[in-house]
Each structure stands twice: as structure tokens, then as C-alpha cells.
Design a protein around this motif. Structure first.
Motif, short mmCIF file in Angstrom:
data_model
loop_
_atom_site.label_atom_id
_atom_site.label_comp_id
_atom_site.label_asym_id
_atom_site.label_seq_id
_atom_site.Cartn_x
_atom_site.Cartn_y
_atom_site.Cartn_z
N LEU A 52 0.83 -1.21 0.00
CA LEU A 52 0.00 0.00 0.00
C LEU A 52 0.86 1.26 0.00
O LEU A 52 0.63 2.20 -0.77
N ILE A 53 1.88 1.27 0.86
CA ILE A 53 2.78 2.44 0.93
C ILE A 53 3.52 2.62 -0.39
O ILE A 53 3.66 3.74 -0.90
N VAL A 54 4.00 1.51 -0.97
CA VAL A 54 4.69 1.60 -2.26
C VAL A 54 3.74 2.11 -3.34
O VAL A 54 4.14 2.91 -4.20
N GLY A 55 2.48 1.66 -3.29
CA GLY A 55 1.50 2.14 -4.26
C GLY A 55 1.30 3.64 -4.18
O GLY A 55 1.20 4.32 -5.22
N TYR A 56 1.24 4.18 -2.96
CA TYR A 56 1.15 5.63 -2.80
C TYR A 56 2.42 6.32 -3.31
O TYR A 56 2.35 7.35 -3.99
N ALA A 57 3.58 5.75 -2.97
CA ALA A 57 4.84 6.41 -3.30
C ALA A 57 5.10 6.43 -4.80
O ALA A 57 5.71 7.38 -5.30
N LEU A 58 4.65 5.42 -5.53
CA LEU A 58 4.93 5.33 -6.96
C LEU A 58 3.92 6.10 -7.81
O LEU A 58 4.08 6.16 -9.03
N ASN A 59 2.91 6.66 -7.18
CA ASN A 59 1.90 7.41 -7.93
C ASN A 59 2.30 8.88 -8.01
O ASN A 59 2.47 9.55 -6.99
N ASN A 60 2.46 9.39 -9.22
CA ASN A 60 2.86 10.79 -9.39
C ASN A 60 1.85 11.76 -8.80
O ASN A 60 2.20 12.85 -8.36
N GLN A 61 0.57 11.36 -8.79
CA GLN A 61 -0.46 12.23 -8.25
C GLN A 61 -0.25 12.49 -6.75
O GLN A 61 -0.60 13.55 -6.24
N THR A 62 0.32 11.50 -6.05
CA THR A 62 0.60 11.69 -4.62
C THR A 62 1.54 12.85 -4.41
O THR A 62 1.28 13.75 -3.58
N TRP A 63 2.64 12.86 -5.15
CA TRP A 63 3.64 13.91 -4.97
C TRP A 63 3.15 15.24 -5.53
O TRP A 63 3.53 16.30 -5.03
N ILE A 95 -6.01 8.16 -6.02
CA ILE A 95 -4.71 7.64 -5.62
C ILE A 95 -4.87 6.37 -4.79
O ILE A 95 -4.17 5.37 -4.99
N THR A 96 -5.81 6.40 -3.84
CA THR A 96 -6.03 5.25 -2.96
C THR A 96 -6.51 4.04 -3.75
O THR A 96 -6.09 2.90 -3.49
N GLY A 97 -7.38 4.28 -4.74
CA GLY A 97 -7.87 3.18 -5.56
C GLY A 97 -6.74 2.47 -6.29
O GLY A 97 -6.69 1.23 -6.33
N ARG A 98 -5.81 3.26 -6.85
CA ARG A 98 -4.67 2.66 -7.53
C ARG A 98 -3.74 1.97 -6.54
O ARG A 98 -3.21 0.89 -6.82
#
Length: 302
Positions: A52-63, A95-98
Motif C-alpha cells: 500500500l505504501i509503495v502504491g502511494y509512493a509510486l503514484n505521481n499524483q501523490t507527490w 490515488i487510494t484506488g490505484r
């Protein structure tokens, strides 16, 4: 779009493969009272949390959301505050869905496999339903049940009870896994339906908008690469006296020891004024220093 579906499918397939390899090489139930639950839940939950954390970190929308918060909320007024909150909520949900694709896949596959669940809850099964060890204390019964995931530790007279308990736990685990998959599929479907119902765009207009955003991002990335390369080339030319890849170079610049020291070492992003930053030590040197110094003429013929 299709790219999102393909990306999610690839993530799910990689997660399934990783789970199978992970289980094969690392999982070994301790078969001991008090340790089974911790061990089983750790193998169920910790990898899912990491994914889950990696999924957030790898999403450009998060940053983009995190790094753009100051400019995003700097001019928020009472009239558009609600609109900004809706936008942030929409982006967070996206972001959470991805990010949930990999951890949900992990949980579903491990539950359908059943090994982790069996290890975690074996000692809590009401074994007296199966007529096993009826005249022992509760602590002794828990100790016996804790050994059920390890068939070699089970006494021969309890083999049948052990098989029935394992079948029950595997049934519970697999049902939970399929229920998780069903809940996720229904939730995703309903989310897309609700998003489509409340979208201000028609179907074809939405497809056009998606295509535009995708193409705009690709063109922006290409322009960013070319712009930064040209900008960096100017600073490199100022330091060395020629463009990389240039033909018919007449002379080169010989940097001094002080200049080599000025561009060497570690550098942080440094603010120059209210609108500009230094990106590197070479960039800082090029902005501050004149391109004077020693030049060496290059002969035409090698």
C-alpha cells in the motif's frame, strides 16, 4: 482508460507471482501457542501494508498533491473552499484506488491459499466438536490445536480431527478471500457508475478529455527533457568552452582548481530570489561567475 486497466492488471499479476514465491521460500508456521496468530497475521498484513505504501509512493499524483499544497491552497477563499476540498477528495480517492490494487490482490490470494489463515487461527478452533482430546485442560487443548498446521507434530489418534479442522479453516479462508474479491469488484463498479453519473462531460467528451490530458503530459515531459538539456548545455559550455557533441571545436576552456572545487561536492536546491532556484553547483557557478580564464586552442587536424 485502457492504460490504467493494463497497469492494474500487471500489478495484480506481479503481486500474485510474488506472493507464491514469498510463501514457497519463507512461510513456515511455528506451530506454537501464541506465536501462530502473530506469525500468520504478520504474513497477511505486513506485506499488504508495504504494498500500500509503495502504491502511494509510486503514484505521481501523490507527490503532485503533496508538493503542490502551498500553491494549491495559498489563494483559497471562502467561495471556492468547498470546490477545493472536493477536488482533493477526488484525487485522494483516485490515488487510494490505484494504491489498493496490490495489497488487496495480496490479501485475496493469501486467503484463497489458506495457509496463513490456518496458521493464525488454528489454536482457536472449538475442537471438541470433532471429539478430539475431550478430557484435557483448555491450555493443553490450545497447545494441541497450535500443532495442527504441522502434520508431523500431530499424534496419530488426532489425525482425523486435524484433517477436519484444516478443511474447516481452509473453507473459511477461501470464502473470505472470494468475498473480498466480490466486495472490491462491486465497489469499483459502483464507483465508476457514480463518477459517470455525476460527471459534467458526456461519454465522448470524457474520452477526448482523457486523451488530451494524456497527450499533454507526454508533450510536457518531452519539452521538460529538451528544455532542461538545452539549459544545462549552456552551463556546461560556459565551464568547458564548447557544446557536448560539437563539431569543429576551435578552443576549449581550462577550468581552474578553484572552479573545480566550486562545482564538486554535495548540493541542495537553493533559492536565489523569489522566483528562481539554483539546481546544482555548476548552475550556481554559471550564474555567478564570468566565463573568463584560460583557453586552449585546438588544432584542426588530430
Amino acid at each position: 482508460g485502457k492504460e490504467v486497466v493494463v497497469a492494474n492488471a500487471i500489478i495484480a499479476i506481479l503481486t500474485i507471482g510474488g506472493q507464491q514465491l514469498f510463501s514457497f521460500f519463507t512461510f513456515s508456521c511455528p506451530c506454537h501457542v501464541g506465536q501462530n496468530l502473530i506469525y500468520g497475521l504478520a504474513f497477511l498484513g505486513v506485506p499488504a501494508l508495504i504494498l500500500l505504501i509503495v502504491g502511494y509512493a509510486l503514484n505521481n499524483q501523490t507527490w503532485r498533491l503533496v508538493m503542490g499544497k502551498r500553491s494549491h491552497f495559498g489563494r483559497v477563499t471562502s467561495s471556492n473552499w468547498l470546490l477545493k476540498c472536493k477536488l482533493v477528495c477526488f484525487v485522494l480517492c483516485s490515488i487510494t484506488g490505484r494504491a489498493l490494487v496490490a495489497p488487496v490482490t495480496w490479501l485475496a490470494v493469501t486467503l484463497i491459499n489458506g495457509s496463513y489463515y490456518i496458521c493464525a487461527v488454528s489454536e482457536y478452533v472449538p475442537v471438541y466438536y470433532y471429539g478430539a482430546a475431550p478430557n484435557v485442560s483448555a491450555s493443553e487443548r490450545s497447545r494441541i490445536l497450535a500443532t495442527f498446521p504441522c502434520s508431523q507434530l500431530v499424534p496419530p489418534e488426532l489425525t482425523r480431527a486435524r484433517d477436519e479442522v484444516i478443511l474447516l479453516l481452509r473453507y473459511q479462508s477461501q470464502v473470505a478471500g472470494w468475498l473480498l474479491i466480490a466486495v472490491v469488484v462491486i465497489t469499483v463498479f459502483l464507483s465508476y457508475c457514480l463518477a459517470s453519473c455525476f460527471s459534467p462531460l458526456s461519454f465522448l467528451h470524457f474520452r477526448y478529455w482523457s486523451s488530451y490530458v494524456h497527450n499533454e503530459q507526454e508533450l510536457f515531459d518531452e519539452a521538460t527533457d529538451q528544455h532542461s538539456r538545452l539549459y544545462a548545455m549552456q552551463n556546461v559550455r560556459k565551464f568547458f568552452g564548447f557544446f557536448p557533441g560539437s563539431e569543429n571545436v576551435k578552443e576549449i576552456r581550462i577550468p581552474s582548481l578553484k572552479e573545480w572545487q566550486a562545482i564538486s561536492g554535495l548540493a541542495f536546491l537553493k533559492r536565489v530570489d523569489e522566483e528562481h532556484y539554483d539546481y546544482s553547483l555548476l548552475h550556481d557557478w554559471a550564474l555567478k561567475e564570468r566565463a573568463s580564464g584560460k583557453y586552449l586552442r585546438i588544432d584542426e587536424d588530430p
